[in-house]
Each structure stands twice: as structure tokens, then as C-alpha cells.
Motif scaffolding. Structure first.
Motif, mmCIF file in Angstrom:
data_model
loop_
_atom_site.group_PDB
_atom_site.id
_atom_site.type_symbol
_atom_site.label_atom_id
_atom_site.label_comp_id
_atom_site.label_asym_id
_atom_site.label_seq_id
_atom_site.Cartn_x
_atom_site.Cartn_y
_atom_site.Cartn_z
ATOM 1 N N LEU A 2 0.844 -1.260 -0.018
ATOM 2 C CA LEU A 2 0.054 -0.129 0.143
ATOM 3 C C LEU A 2 0.959 1.191 0.040
ATOM 4 N N SER A 3 0.584 2.258 -0.926
ATOM 5 C CA SER A 3 1.487 3.378 -1.104
ATOM 6 C C SER A 3 0.722 4.613 -1.503
ATOM 7 N N PRO A 4 -0.048 5.414 -0.407
ATOM 8 C CA PRO A 4 -0.779 6.312 -0.690
ATOM 9 C C PRO A 4 0.053 7.308 -1.879
ATOM 10 N N ILE A 5 1.406 7.246 -1.472
ATOM 11 C CA ILE A 5 1.963 8.710 -2.431
ATOM 12 C C ILE A 5 2.004 8.122 -3.817
ATOM 13 N N GLU A 6 2.246 6.742 -3.841
ATOM 14 C CA GLU A 6 2.083 6.209 -5.424
ATOM 15 C C GLU A 6 0.544 5.971 -5.854
ATOM 16 N N GLY A 7 -0.194 6.313 -5.093
ATOM 17 C CA GLY A 7 -1.725 6.077 -5.306
ATOM 18 C C GLY A 7 -2.188 4.503 -5.152
ATOM 19 N N LYS A 8 -1.233 3.861 -4.693
ATOM 20 C CA LYS A 8 -1.551 2.315 -4.729
ATOM 21 C C LYS A 8 -2.490 1.869 -3.168
ATOM 22 N N GLY A 9 -3.694 1.422 -3.604
ATOM 23 C CA GLY A 9 -4.648 1.147 -2.639
ATOM 24 C C GLY A 9 -4.728 -0.433 -2.552
ATOM 25 N N PRO A 10 -5.525 -0.810 -1.490
ATOM 26 C CA PRO A 10 -5.925 -2.282 -1.323
ATOM 27 C C PRO A 10 -6.326 -3.011 -2.700
ATOM 28 N N ASP A 11 -6.776 -2.331 -3.550
ATOM 29 C CA ASP A 11 -7.228 -3.149 -4.905
ATOM 30 C C ASP A 11 -6.015 -3.076 -5.764
ATOM 31 N N ASP A 12 -5.247 -2.499 -5.584
ATOM 32 C CA ASP A 12 -4.021 -2.631 -6.531
ATOM 33 C C ASP A 12 -3.087 -3.555 -6.200
ATOM 34 N N ILE A 13 -3.132 -4.268 -5.104
ATOM 35 C CA ILE A 13 -2.212 -5.181 -4.729
ATOM 36 C C ILE A 13 -3.136 -6.496 -4.587
ATOM 37 N N ASN A 14 -2.379 -7.923 -4.525
ATOM 38 C CA ASN A 14 -3.034 -8.924 -4.525
ATOM 39 C C ASN A 14 -3.654 -9.509 -3.026
ATOM 40 N N ILE A 15 -4.202 -8.380 -2.464
ATOM 41 C CA ILE A 15 -5.048 -8.555 -0.910
ATOM 42 C C ILE A 15 -6.284 -9.389 -0.896
ATOM 43 N N ALA A 16 -7.107 -9.072 -1.898
ATOM 44 C CA ALA A 16 -8.606 -9.631 -2.269
ATOM 45 C C ALA A 16 -8.258 -11.209 -2.182
ATOM 46 N N THR B 84 1.256 -1.776 5.212
ATOM 47 C CA THR B 84 0.598 -2.905 4.694
ATOM 48 C C THR B 84 0.172 -4.101 5.700
ATOM 49 N N ALA B 85 1.118 -4.401 6.556
ATOM 50 C CA ALA B 85 1.357 -5.334 7.420
ATOM 51 C C ALA B 85 -0.197 -5.203 8.500
ATOM 52 N N MET B 86 -0.154 -3.926 8.778
ATOM 53 C CA MET B 86 -1.163 -3.504 9.835
ATOM 54 C C MET B 86 -2.370 -3.681 9.150
ATOM 55 N N TYR B 87 -2.598 -3.286 7.932
ATOM 56 C CA TYR B 87 -3.637 -3.337 7.239
ATOM 57 C C TYR B 87 -4.369 -4.847 7.163
ATOM 58 N N ILE B 88 -3.477 -5.763 6.643
ATOM 59 C CA ILE B 88 -3.864 -7.089 6.368
ATOM 60 C C ILE B 88 -4.303 -7.749 7.684
ATOM 61 N N SER B 89 -3.508 -7.309 8.827
ATOM 62 C CA SER B 89 -3.561 -7.958 10.042
ATOM 63 C C SER B 89 -5.096 -7.579 10.674
ATOM 64 N N ARG B 90 -5.556 -6.341 10.493
ATOM 65 C CA ARG B 90 -6.899 -5.810 10.936
ATOM 66 C C ARG B 90 -7.957 -6.545 10.124
ATOM 67 N N LEU B 91 -7.481 -6.895 8.828
ATOM 68 C CA LEU B 91 -8.604 -7.315 7.961
ATOM 69 C C LEU B 91 -8.851 -8.861 8.409
ATOM 70 N N ILE B 92 -7.598 -9.665 8.671
ATOM 71 C CA ILE B 92 -7.875 -11.109 8.967
ATOM 72 C C ILE B 92 -7.713 -11.756 10.220
ATOM 73 N N LYS B 93 -7.490 -10.714 11.280
ATOM 74 C CA LYS B 93 -7.361 -11.178 12.560
ATOM 75 C C LYS B 93 -8.755 -11.462 13.292
#
Ligand SMILES: [Zn+2]
Length: 198
Positions: free
Chosen positions: A111-125, A152-161
Motif C-alpha cells: 500500500l502506498s498512498p504517495i504512489e496512489g496504490k490502494g488495497p485493490d491495486d495489490i493482491n489482497i482480495a 500494509t502489514a497492519m492493514y492485512i492484520s486488521r482484516l484477517i485477525k
């Protein structure tokens, strides 16, 4: 004076590679026309085959010429442990360590807000789908120790924990800002052994 078209085109092709400017491309192009014909033919074949025969595994996202990839097909590996990395290259680094026997999931970025990369732009789904289908006991997040990697680690953790999955992060034997790709096997081994729940 301009170069004859075949070499001009070759220079143009080399310049499409990252980090190669006009000067290097010209040097490579002249080197190539002096190579023996068999080597050049092989080189061209390898380029085409790598591009055509490789794809990303539909389960884990790793690069493979089979479907699913060798690691996903290997039933001797622990099926209830998934190690999440940024790039296919990181899978190779982890495998070299020879001490991890679970599965992988490749994000293809962070995830990189500066590069405009959100959850849909990486292989999280796909990771979420995968976990819904086959729940894992533990997900180890091995993104790089950069601010983006941490976020990114924190984001995934919050999703799956909330699904009751143990989520861990590699220990910081890896220095801050360092890449998994460049860590030696001992450092990686220690980072995996010392992983902590997040
Ligand atoms: Zn796979």
C-alpha cells in the motif's frame, strides 16, 4: 549519420529495460551483433519463452510456468501457514533459507498512498478469498521493513485477525528500511524464528 535500422531498433529495445540509458543500450547492441548466432537465437528464444510461458499462480500469486505453482501443489508443506511477501523474488529468498515449510502469498507491491496504490491495486482480495476457503492457523507477514511495508502489514492484520487467525510479523533482525530480497539466510532465519504477533 544514423545507425542502420536493425541496430537502431535493437538499441531502442534495450532502452526499454530499467536502468538502461542510451549509452549502455548502444554498448549492448554492438556487443549483441558480435555474439555468435546460436547465442543470439537462444537469447531471443529465452526472452519470448519467459514472457509467454510464465504467469502468476492463481492461488498464491507467485511466478510459475505451471498452474497452480509447485509450492501450492506440494501437499507435504504445512497447509495452515501462509507467509505473505511483496514480490516473487522474496519467495526465492525465503526458500533459500530452507527452513520454512508452509505456503506463500505474493502481494505484488505494498500500500502506498504517495504512489496512489490502494488495497485493490495489490493482491489482497485473493488472500482473503483463500483464507475463507481454507482457514490458516497463522499468517506471517513478511513485507519489507519500510513505512509502506509496515502499513500494509497492519492493514492485512486488521482484516484477517477478526477471523481468529494468528497474524505475526517478522522480527526486526531485519533493519528498518531493509529489503527481504537482500537479507542473508541467517538474518531471515532469525527474523522468522523471532516473529511476533501483531
Ligand atoms: Zn502458488
Amino acid at each position: 549519420m544514423q545507425y542502420p535500422e536493425p541496430i537502431a531498433k535493437l538499441i531502442e529495445s534495450y532502452m526499454k529495460l530499467p536502468g538502461i540509458g542510451n549509452k549502455t543500450a548502444t554498448r549492448l547492441a554492438f556487443y549483441t551483433i558480435d555474439m555468435n548466432e546460436g547465442d543470439v537465437t537462444n537469447f531471443a528464444k529465452n526472452l519470448i519463452s519467459a514472457r509467454r510461458d510464465l504467469h502468476y499462480c492463481s492461488i498464491c500469486g507467485n511466478i510459475t510456468d505451471e498452474e497452480p505453482c509447485e509450492i501450492c501443489r506440494d501437499t507435504t508443506r504445512s497447509q495452515d501457514m501462509i507467509l505473505v511477501v511483496e514480490q516473487p523474488k522474496d519467495v526465492m529468498s525465503m526458500e533459500r533459507m530452507n527452513d520454512y515449510h508452509g505456503l506463500y502469498h505474493v502481494l505484488h507491491g505494498v500500500l502506498s498512498p504517495i504512489e496512489g496504490k490502494g488495497p485493490d491495486d495489490i493482491n489482497i482480495a485473493n488472500l482473503i478469498k483463500r483464507l475463507q476457503k481454507t482457514p490458516a492457523k497463522e499468517v506471517i507477514i513478511a513485507t519489507n521493513a519500510t513505512p509502506e511495508g509496515e502499513a500494509t502489514a497492519m492493514y492485512i492484520s486488521r482484516l484477517i485477525k477478526p477471523a481468529g487467525i494468528k497474524v505475526t510479523r517478522l522480527a526486526h533482525g531485519l533493519s528498518v528500511g531493509s529489503d527481504i530480497e537482500y537479507a542473508d539466510e541467517m538474518t531471515l532465519l532469525k527474523a522468522v524464528e523471532g516473529r511476533q504477533e501483531i
